[in-house]
Scaffold this motif. Structure first.
Motif, PDB file in Angstrom:
ATOM      1  N   ILE A  53       0.848  -1.203   0.000  1.00 21.93           N
ATOM      2  CA  ILE A  53       0.000   0.000   0.000  1.00 21.93           C
ATOM      3  C   ILE A  53       0.878   1.246   0.000  1.00 21.93           C
ATOM      4  O   ILE A  53       1.740   1.420   0.861  1.00 21.93           O
ATOM      5  N   SER A  69     -10.612   5.445  -4.390  1.00 23.38           N
ATOM      6  CA  SER A  69     -10.419   5.043  -2.997  1.00 23.38           C
ATOM      7  C   SER A  69     -11.700   5.176  -2.193  1.00 23.38           C
ATOM      8  O   SER A  69     -12.622   5.908  -2.562  1.00 23.38           O
ATOM      9  N   SER A  77      -5.731   7.166   5.603  1.00 27.79           N
ATOM     10  CA  SER A  77      -5.059   5.872   5.457  1.00 27.79           C
ATOM     11  C   SER A  77      -5.874   4.731   6.041  1.00 27.79           C
ATOM     12  O   SER A  77      -5.905   3.630   5.493  1.00 27.79           O
ATOM     13  N   GLY A 106      -8.230   3.232   3.538  1.00 26.12           N
ATOM     14  CA  GLY A 106      -7.576   2.379   2.563  1.00 26.12           C
ATOM     15  C   GLY A 106      -7.088   1.074   3.166  1.00 26.12           C
ATOM     16  O   GLY A 106      -7.210   0.007   2.551  1.00 26.12           O
ATOM     17  N   ASP A 162      -3.489   4.034  -0.824  1.00 23.51           N
ATOM     18  CA  ASP A 162      -4.566   4.096   0.164  1.00 23.51           C
ATOM     19  C   ASP A 162      -5.562   5.208  -0.168  1.00 23.51           C
ATOM     20  O   ASP A 162      -6.764   5.054  -0.024  1.00 23.51           O
TER      21      ASP A 162
END
Length: 631
Positions: A282, A318, A323, A326, A496
Motif C-alpha cells: 500500500i 479510494s 489511510s 484504505g 490508500d
C-alpha cells in the motif's frame, strides 16, 4: 444595563476574531468562487455570523451565571476569574483560526475530527509543526501575543463595572439573558437546532467551508464522532431488511444469511490449485495524477513498467481520504463506514474479517510491515487482534538507511519485507503480508542520493516524495525478482488514497482516483478501465492465489460478474457512484443525484432507486459492524 454592555463587548470581541479569520479565508480563495455571484459569496459573512453566534453563546453562559448570581463582595475575584476565562477562550479561538489555514491548505476543509485525532500523537505532530509549518507556527504565536497584549492593556472589557448594578436587577436579568443565549446556541426557532449542515448554503463547497466556524466544527466533530455508532439516521431512514436486499442487488452478491451477510464461496480463476503467496504493498497518498499510465506524468517509471507488463487499473477510486479507510478496504475488503473507521472502533478489534484470518486455515503466515510506529491510528492493535501473526514497525529495523518524522524510509521497508519473505520461503511457508509505505507524507523528508530531485519543485515536495516512493517500488521488485518466492506470489501495488483531496465540488470525485497494479505471472498483461473499488482489487488478487475461498468481501474480482460501483466518504459526505451517476448524501440534508461529467458534478433529476441504494449501503455497513457479522 452594565451587565448586558459587558457581555455584548465579549460577543463583539469574538465576532471580530472570527470575522478576520473568515475574511482572510475569503480573500485567499477568491479565485475559486467563479461559479457563484458576488452577492452569493457575501452571504458567507451572514451565515458565518450565525455559526459564530453558536460558539460565542456557549462561551458566554458561564460569565452570565457568574455575573448574575455573585454578590458584590466577590467582585474583584470574579472579575479576575472571568478575565482569565475569556482570555483563555480568546487564545484558543485565535490559535484555532491560525491553525485552520495550514489545515485547509492540506485537506481543503476547516478543522474536523482529524485535527483532534492528530493530537493523540504529539511526537509526530510536534515534529511536523516545527519542520513543515515553522513560519505558520511563529505567525500564530505572534498573533496570539498581540491579541493577549491588546486585551490586557486596553481593558476594553471590565467585569467589575457590572457589580455597580444592583444585585436584585442582576438576578432578575439571569433568566432573560440565559434565554437569549439558549436561542443563540440553537440559532433557530424551529423544532431542531442549527447544526454544521446549515453552513452549506452555497453550491460552492469552498464557500461553505469558509462559512463554518472552526471552533464549532471541532466541537461538532468531537460530539458527532463520540456518538457516531448511533448517528446513522442523519443520512436518512430505511428499513434494514430492505437495505440488505438493495445492497445485494447493488454489489451483485447474494444475501443468504443474516449472521454472515454476503459470505459466499468464490472459485479461483486459476486451474492450478497450487497455493500462491499474497503481498499487498500500500502506497501512502499516491494519486493517479502522478503516474504515467493514468496521469501522463513522468514521476513513476517503475510503477508504469509494472502497469505495462501486468494488470493495471485505470479507473479505480479510494474509499476515503484517510489511510485507515484504505487499510481497512485492502485488508478486509470493506467499504467506508460512517464516522470512525473500523480500525479504531471497539467492536472490530477482534473477530473482524481480514485476509490473514481468511488464509490462516490454509497454513499462511501473516504480517503487517510498516516503517513507523504501528500504534498510530491503532494499526498494531487491530492487525494483531484480527488474525495477523506479526506486526513489524520502526523499532524492529536495525541501522536503517534513513529515518524521518514518520519512521524509516520506504527503502528500509522493502529491504525488510524482502528478507521476511525469503525467510518464509526458506521455511516452506506460504505467506500473506500487507506492506505500508510512509515516505510520501508531509513534511516529505527524503534521503539524498536515491533519486534525481525534480528541478521545478522543492526537495521537500509531494512530487519528489512520489518519485522516491516509486524508487522504493522499483527496489522492491528488483530484490524480489532475484528470489525464488517471486514466481509463487501475487503482488498488489496500490494507493490508500490521494495525496490531497481538494476541489470546489461538494465531493471532488476526481481526487479520489488512485493507481493499482496486480503482478502475477499467471495472467497476461491487461488494462482494466471499468469503474473499480479497492475491495474489487482485493477480491481480484485473491482470485489469483489458486484457492477456492469463502469470504464476505464487498467487492468482486474483475474476472467475475463485477458491478461497477464506488462508495466514497469525504469528511462526513458520502458519494455513491454507479456509472456516471453519483448520489450525494450530506448529513441532515436532502439526498441529491448528480451526473459526473468532465470531472464536474451536475445536479440532475432525482434517481430514487440509486438514492435508496446509497442509503442502504450506509445502513448495512453500520449494521454489520454493530452486530459483528462481517466475519
Amino acid at each position: 444595563m452594565k451587565l448586558i454592555k459587558e457581555l455584548i463587548k465579549v460577543y463583539f470581541v469574538f465576532v471580530a476574531v472570527f470575522f478576520v479569520g473568515r475574511l482572510f479565508f475569503y480573500l485567499l480563495h477568491m479565485e475559486r468562487f467563479n461559479d457563484i455571484s458576488f452577492s452569493e459569496s457575501m452571504l458567507t459573512f451572514i451565515y458565518g455570523l450565525r455559526m459564530d453566534t453558536i460558539i460565542i453563546s456557549i462561551i458566554l453562559a458561564i460569565p452570565t451565571l457568574a455575573l448574575c448570581v455573585s454578590p458584590k463582595i466577590f467582585s474583584k475575584f470574579i472579575s479576575k476569574l472571568l478575565n482569565i476565562y475569556i482570555l483563555s477562550f480568546l487564545i484558543l479561538a485565535v490559535f484555532i483560526e491560525c491553525a485552520s489555514f495550514p489545515f485547509f491548505a492540506q485537506y481543503d476543509l476547516r478543522p474536523n475530527y482529524l485535527f483532534i485525532e492528530y493530537l493523540e500523537y504529539p511526537q509526530e505532530v510536534s515534529s511536523l509543526l516545527f519542520k513543515d509549518y515553522k513560519l505558520q507556527f511563529i505567525g500564530a504565536f505572534l498573533t496570539i501575543s498581540l491579541v493577549v497584549t491588546l486585551y490586557i492593556k486596553s481593558k476594553f472589557i471590565n467585569f467589575e463595572n457590572v457589580f455597580q448594578q444592583s444585585y436584585i436587577s442582576r438576578i432578575l436579568m439571569l433568566l432573560p439573558i440565559l434565554l437569549v443565549l439558549f436561542i443563540g446556541i440553537r440559532s433557530s426557532l424551529g423544532h431542531r437546532p442549527v447544526n454544521i449542515s446549515d453552513a452549506l448554503y452555497s453550491t460552492n463547497r469552498v464557500m461553505n467551508e469558509i462559512t463554518k466556524n472552526s471552533l464549532h466544527s471541532l466541537g461538532y466533530a468531537y460530539y458527532s464522532n463520540k456518538k457516531t455508532e448511533n448517528n446513522i439516521a442523519k443520512y436518512g431512514k430505511i428499513d434494514i431488511k430492505e437495505a440488505y436486499k438493495l445492497v445485494s442487488l447493488a454489489i451483485g452478491i447474494e444475501y443468504k444469511d443474516e449472521k454472515r451477510p454476503f459470505y459466499r464461496e468464490v472459485k479461483s480463476k486459476l486451474d492450478s490449485k497450487k497455493q500462491k503467496n499474497l503481498v499487498i504493498f500500500i502506497q501512502e497518498s499516491m494519486g493517479a495524477q502522478f503516474t504515467g499510465f493514468i496521469g501522463n506524468n513522468t514521476l513513476t517509471p517503475n510503477l508504469d513498467k509494472l502497469a505495462k507488463d501486468y494488470i493495471s487499473f485505470t479507473n479505480l477510486y479510494s474509499n476515503g481520504t484517510r489511510s485507515v479507510r484504505g487499510l481497512a478496504a485492502l485488508t478486509s475488503g470493506t467499504l467506508p463506514i460512517h464516522g470512525v473507521e473500523v480500525i479504531k472502533r471497539n467492536k472490530s478489534q477482534q473477530d473482524y474479517f481480514t485476509i490473514a484470518s481468511l488464509l490462516k486455515p490454509y497454513g499462511y503466515k501473516s504480517s503487517f510491515i510498516y516503517g513507523g510506529e504501528a500504534r498510530f491510528d491503532n494499526m498494531k492493535s487491530w492487525y494483531l487482534g484480527n488474525g495477523f501473526d506479526e506486526v513489524i514497525e520502526q523499532k524492529d529495523y536495525e541501522n536503517p538507511i534513513f529515518t524521518s518524522t514518520w519512521g524509516v524510509s520506504d527503502e528500509d521497508l522493502v529491504i525488510k519485507a524482502n528478507e521476511k519473505f525469503k525467510s518464509h520461503y526458506a521455511n516452506k511457508e506460504n505467506f500473506v503480508s500487507v506492506m505500508f509505505s510512509s515516505s510520501n507524507h508531509m513534511p516529505f523528508e527524503l534521503p539524498e542520493g536515491k533519486i534525481e530531485f525534480e528541478k521545478n519543485f522543492p526537495k521537500a515536495s509531494v512530487e519528489n516524495a512520489i518519485k522516491y516512493a516509486d524508487f522504493a517500488i522499483g527496489k522492491f521488485f528488483e530484490l524480489a525478482k532475484k528470489e525464488a518466492y517471486f514466481k509463487n506470489t501475487v503482488f498488489v501495488v496500490i494507493s490508500d488514497h490521494n495525496v490531497r483531496v481538494y476541489g470546489d465540488q461538494i465531493v471532488p470525485i476526481d481526487m479520489f482516483q488512485i493507481p493499482a497494479v496486480i503482478i502475477s505471472d499467471d495472467i497476461p498483461p491487461q488494462i482494466f478501465s471499468r469503474l473499480t473499488s479497492q475491495s474489487d482489487v482485493l477480491a481480484t488478487a485473491l482470485d489469483l492465489i489458486g484457492i477456492d475461498l469463502s469470504y464476505p468481501i464487498l467487492g468482486n474480482s474483475i474476472f467475475k460478474d463485477k458491478k461497477d460501483i464506488n462508495l466514497m466518504l469525504f469528511d462526513e459526505i458520502y458519494a455513491y457512484r454507479k456509472g456516471d451517476k453519483v448520489v450525494i448524501l450530506v448529513p441532515n440534508m436532502p439526498i441529491k443525484t448528480y451526473l459526473y461529467k468532465e470531472k464536474k458534478l451536475i445536479e440532475i433529476e432525482e434517481d430514487h432507486i440509486l438514492e435508496k441504494e446509497a442509503l442502504a449501503l450506509i445502513y448495512v455497513l453500520d449494521d454489520m459492524y454493530k452486530n459483528k457479522t462481517y466475519k
